[in-house]
Design a protein around this motif. Structure first.
Motif, mmCIF file in Angstrom:
data_model
loop_
_atom_site.group_PDB
_atom_site.id
_atom_site.type_symbol
_atom_site.label_atom_id
_atom_site.label_comp_id
_atom_site.label_asym_id
_atom_site.label_seq_id
_atom_site.Cartn_x
_atom_site.Cartn_y
_atom_site.Cartn_z
ATOM 1 N N GLU A 213 -2.421 -2.019 2.732
ATOM 2 C CA GLU A 213 -2.280 -1.358 1.437
ATOM 3 C C GLU A 213 -2.701 0.095 1.575
ATOM 4 O OE1 GLU A 213 -4.023 -1.409 -3.125
ATOM 5 O OE2 GLU A 213 -4.245 -3.203 -1.900
ATOM 6 N N ILE A 214 -1.833 0.988 1.119
ATOM 7 C CA ILE A 214 -2.117 2.416 1.098
ATOM 8 C C ILE A 214 -2.241 2.820 -0.361
ATOM 9 C CG2 ILE A 214 -1.280 4.712 1.706
ATOM 10 C CD1 ILE A 214 0.357 3.340 3.931
ATOM 11 N N SER A 215 -3.390 3.375 -0.717
ATOM 12 C CA SER A 215 -3.651 3.708 -2.108
ATOM 13 C C SER A 215 -4.071 5.164 -2.213
ATOM 14 C CB SER A 215 -4.765 2.797 -2.651
ATOM 15 O OG SER A 215 -5.062 3.113 -3.984
ATOM 16 N N LEU B 240 3.238 10.852 -4.366
ATOM 17 C CA LEU B 240 2.259 10.363 -3.396
ATOM 18 C C LEU B 240 3.028 9.943 -2.150
ATOM 19 C CD1 LEU B 240 -0.548 9.382 -2.471
ATOM 20 C CD2 LEU B 240 0.001 7.184 -3.529
ATOM 21 N N GLN B 241 2.840 10.652 -1.064
ATOM 22 C CA GLN B 241 3.492 10.296 0.197
ATOM 23 C C GLN B 241 2.546 9.387 0.956
ATOM 24 O OE1 GLN B 241 5.796 13.398 2.250
ATOM 25 N NE2 GLN B 241 5.049 14.810 0.688
ATOM 26 N N GLY B 242 2.855 8.089 0.954
ATOM 27 C CA GLY B 242 1.947 7.108 1.504
ATOM 28 C C GLY B 242 2.209 6.718 2.937
#
Length: 190
Positions: free
Chosen positions: A62-64, A72-74
């Motif tokens: 998970e990228i938050s 938001l460039q995750g």
């Protein structure tokens, strides 16, 4: 010769400098590293979940993050290979599923070059979607650099239409609804 070890038993840290060297943590402990860059040379195996920007990941990865009223460039994937006049460079996300214990290709999302990227006027790319039929993964849909969408075509079949569909013997478009289970109300079949 005695193997040299570093041990912090109260905090659960145990470093074994023999063989490949390993870092073992006793249950319910954690390592916090405050560093600008961490380099890992070789494979890294994580048996739990990975959270980036979160201490409680709800999925395997998970990228938050938070960007107020913006993008938001995750995640970014980068293919750094370049040679003049080449158009074959691609980068992909692969999806695999197990069939009787053997991992099989299920689908792929690919970004690739539509042109040679040699100057600003040639920096054109496409996005392609593959799925598998009878254990063979092939491209089923492509959006090219000008926004044209091709479904059921080979890349060379595009003829300049904004939407081009090749349904083969199954037809092209069917719009409908089946409320009785015995038939469909077709709005358009070509």
């Amino acid at each position: 010769t005695t193997t040299q070890k570093i041990q912090f038993r109260d905090s659960g840290l145990y470093i074994n400098s023999s063989a490949d060297g390993q870092l073992d943590l006793v249950a319910d402990t954690e390592i916090q590293i405050a560093a600008t860059t961490i380099d890992v040379n070789g494979a890294m195996n994580v048996s739990g979940s990975v959270g980036i920007g979160t201490a409680s990941p709800e999925t395997l990865v998970e990228i938050s993050g938070a960007v107020d009223n913006g993008l938001l460039q995750g995640l970014q994937l980068t293919n750094t290979d370049y040679a003049a006049n080449e158009t074959g460079q691609k980068i992909a996300i692969n999806f695999k599923l197990s069939r009787a214990g053997t991992m099989r290709d299920a689908a792929r999302i690919t970004a690739g070059k539509d042109s040679d990227f040699d100057d600003a006027a040639s920096v054109d790319s496409y996005l392609a979607f593959d799925t598998a039929l009878n254990d063979a993964r092939t491209e089923k849909m492509r959006i090219d650099s000008s926004g044209r969408l091709g479904i059921g075509l080979t890349p060379s079949d595009h003829s300049g239409y904004m939407l081009q569909i090749n349904g083969g013997s199954t037809g092209f478009i069917s719009i409908g609804n089946s409320t009785t289970g015995t038939g469909a109300l077709n709005g358009l079949i070509i």
